[in-house]
Design an enzyme around this catalytic site. Structure first.
Site, PDB file in Angstrom:
ATOM      1  N   LYS A 112       0.817  -1.213   0.000  1.00 42.47           N
ATOM      2  CA  LYS A 112       0.000   0.000   0.000  1.00 42.47           C
ATOM      3  C   LYS A 112       0.853   1.267   0.000  1.00 42.47           C
ATOM      4  CE  LYS A 112      -4.093  -2.180   0.840  1.00 42.47           C
ATOM      5  NZ  LYS A 112      -3.734  -3.563   1.068  1.00 42.47           N
TER       6      LYS A 112
HETATM    7  C1  LIG Z   1      -4.424  -4.725   0.755  1.00 39.96           C
HETATM    8  C2  LIG Z   1      -3.669  -6.005   0.810  1.00 39.96           C
HETATM    9  C3  LIG Z   1      -3.973  -7.078  -0.036  1.00 39.96           C
HETATM   10  C4  LIG Z   1      -5.141  -7.036  -1.001  1.00 39.96           C
HETATM   11  O1  LIG Z   1      -4.944  -6.081  -1.999  1.00 39.96           O
HETATM   12  P1  LIG Z   1      -6.223  -5.530  -2.822  1.00 39.96           P
HETATM   13  O2  LIG Z   1      -5.693  -4.452  -3.670  1.00 39.96           O
HETATM   14  O3  LIG Z   1      -7.193  -5.055  -1.784  1.00 39.96           O
HETATM   15  O4  LIG Z   1      -6.759  -6.696  -3.580  1.00 39.96           O
HETATM   16  C5  LIG Z   1      -3.169  -8.199   0.026  1.00 39.96           C
HETATM   17  N1  LIG Z   1      -2.139  -8.289   0.902  1.00 39.96           N
HETATM   18  C6  LIG Z   1      -1.818  -7.278   1.729  1.00 39.96           C
HETATM   19  C7  LIG Z   1      -0.685  -7.453   2.674  1.00 39.96           C
HETATM   20  C8  LIG Z   1      -2.573  -6.101   1.707  1.00 39.96           C
HETATM   21  O5  LIG Z   1      -2.254  -5.106   2.544  1.00 39.96           O
END
Ligand SMILES: *Cc1c(COP(=O)(O)O)cnc(C)c1O
Length: 462
Positions: A112
């Site tokens: 993120k």
């Molecule tokens: C947010 C997240 C996901 C999922 O990603 P999306 O874009 O919501 O599909 C998977 N793994 C981790 C560690 C995340 O923080």
């Protein structure tokens, strides 16, 4: 470059407007009116470039005239300066023709950070120029919230409120949200699950009086600028392994469908992708949908990969929009049905989904077994989300095609689950080793729109 809503009833916006708005006023999500193309030569020319330069070339056409070239270069440079790895998104080999794309070298140890750090810098430039102030509200299953708080803390023109499900995020995730001392960022622990938090955020956006009064802006993965930032590492990793001359495949641990949707956009821009694999945990609504069973909500079952514990996968709406031939009315109808529990996918749309995506799921036991087996086979300690990806990738991959599995978080972000599975406790990187000693600041709040809006109104008045 103009942006249109997936429900077809909201005004077209520029990149800047779409970025500052988040959710469209018709309840839809913004997508580019058309997808810029990268020719084989454009892609080949990315070979050997620093991550930041690749990011500039991939994102530039989407940004239009929102930023000058110099501004945009500066924004990108500042966004990735605090990463703990100079390659930003390094590849590591797991097995013959199987690679991990390490997306966890940012300040909060999950992918993120790639989007959030960039968005923080873009908001800053945009708002400072206009002399405006906005209120950012976001829902998190853990990683988005910590990334947002880290990216926006201390910025002049922004107040941030992050809603997370009380007791359902890991201690590291919670501490990353509750320990920053800057007064413009606040963590709210909601009595509910992630879908409740996400529903509260959507309801605030649909309360136009509130939305306009506090100048609401969204940074959830529905924000187009976030998806865009994530397109970059599909190109950088594929080029490292021979694109555009050789096709590669990707497996993506998936929840809200933002990360994998970025991979879909990379493909639409011209990146040659063999397989794009959606990997889900036991909350496998997306896997079932792609298998042809429709999209029908059930209860969210807590798992050891909590960032994927989800029933309403927001960005899936974006791919449905394309699957239904960009018919906003059809998408709006599906989303109405979803409020009543779910919908079936038309034959034509299902064919598009099945041509574009492969899917698989990992149970809790399979996830733990994959953490153990991968450690034994390669010495790599995976976080549970990445382990879901590796399990599904191993099941689906063609050994003749390079498979890139996205490692979405650092194992130290989920230390208890990793230790229980492997017997090895993953330490935090030295640059954040004092996280457990810092004091926390959070507000418990009821799962109730009125209470949350009243709290925000009172806080920003101070
Ligand atoms: C947010 C997240 C996901 C999922 O990603 P999306 O874009 O919501 O599909 C998977 N793994 C981790 C560690 C995340 O923080």
């Amino acid at each position: 470059m103009s942006y249109i809503s997936t429900r077809g009833m909201a005004p077209e916006l520029t990149f800047e407007q779409a970025m500052l708005t988040g959710l469209a006023r018709d309840g839809g999500l913004y997508v580019p009116g058309e997808i810029p193309q990268m020719s084989a030569d454009d892609i080949a020319a990315l070979s050997g470039l620093p991550y930041e330069e690749t990011a500039f070339r991939i994102m530039r056409p989407f940004v239009g005239d929102t930023f000058t070239d110099d501004e945009f270069e500066d924004i990108i440079a500042r966004a990735y300066a605090d990463f703990g790895h100079v390659a930003r998104a390094p590849l590591k080999q797991l097995d013959s023709n199987h690679f991990l794309l390490e997306l966890f070298h940012g300040p909060t140890l999950a992918f993120k950070d790639f989007a959030m750090q960039l968005i923080g810098q873009m908001f800053q430039v945009s708002l400072a120029r206009a002399g405006e102030r906005v209120t950012i509200v976001g829902a998190t299953s853990g990683d988005t919230g910590s990334a947002a708080i880290e990216a926006f803390k201390g910025l002049e023109n922004v107040d941030v409120f992050i809603l997370f499900p009380h007791g359902r995020v890991s201690e590291v995730q919670r501490r990353q949200m509750t320990t920053p001392v800057e007064g413009n960022v606040r963590a709210l622990a909601v009595d509910g699950d992630f879908d409740d938090c996400q529903a509260l955020v959507k309801d605030m956006f649909n309360d136009f009086e509130f939305r306009d009064r506090v100048r609401l802006a969204g940074v959830n993965s529905i924000n187009w600028a976030r998806v865009l930032a994530q397109v970059v590492y599909y190109f950088s990793s594929a080029v490292s392994l021979g694109a555009p001359y050789r096709k590669v495949s990707f497996t993506v641990p998936t929840g809200n469908f933002g990360d994998i949707f970025a991979g879909y956009i990379a493909g639409r821009m011209g990146l040659p992708i063999e397989q794009l694999v959606v990997a889900t945990n036991q909350n496998d609504i997306l896997h079932r949908c792609i298998q042809g069973q429709g999209y029908h909500k059930g209860p969210t079952v807590p798992s050891i990969s909590p960032s994927m514990d989800i029933q309403v996968s927001s960005n899936f709406e974006r791919v449905l929009f394309d699957a239904y031939g960009r018919d906003g009315r059809a998408v709006a109808q599906l989303m109405d049905e979803l409020k009543q529990g779910g919908f079936d996918v038309s034959q034509g749309a299902l064919e598009m989904l099945q041509e574009t995506f492969t899917s698989g799921r990992a149970s809790e036991d399979e996830t733990r077994a994959t953490i153990r087996a991968t450690l034994e086979a390669s010495g790599e300690l995976l976080c549970p989300h990445s382990a879901v990806g590796v399990k599904v990738a191993n099941e689906k991959r063609d050994p003749a095609v390079p498979m890139i599995t996205l490692a979405t978080a650092h194992p130290a972000k989920f230390p208890d689950a990793v230790e229980a599975a492997s017997g090895v406790f993953p330490p935090l990187p030295p640059r954040m080793a004092d996280l457990y000693e810092r004091s926390e600041r959070l507000t418990r709040i009821a799962n109730d729109l009125g209470s949350v809006e009243a709290f925000i109104t009172e806080q920003i008045a101070n």
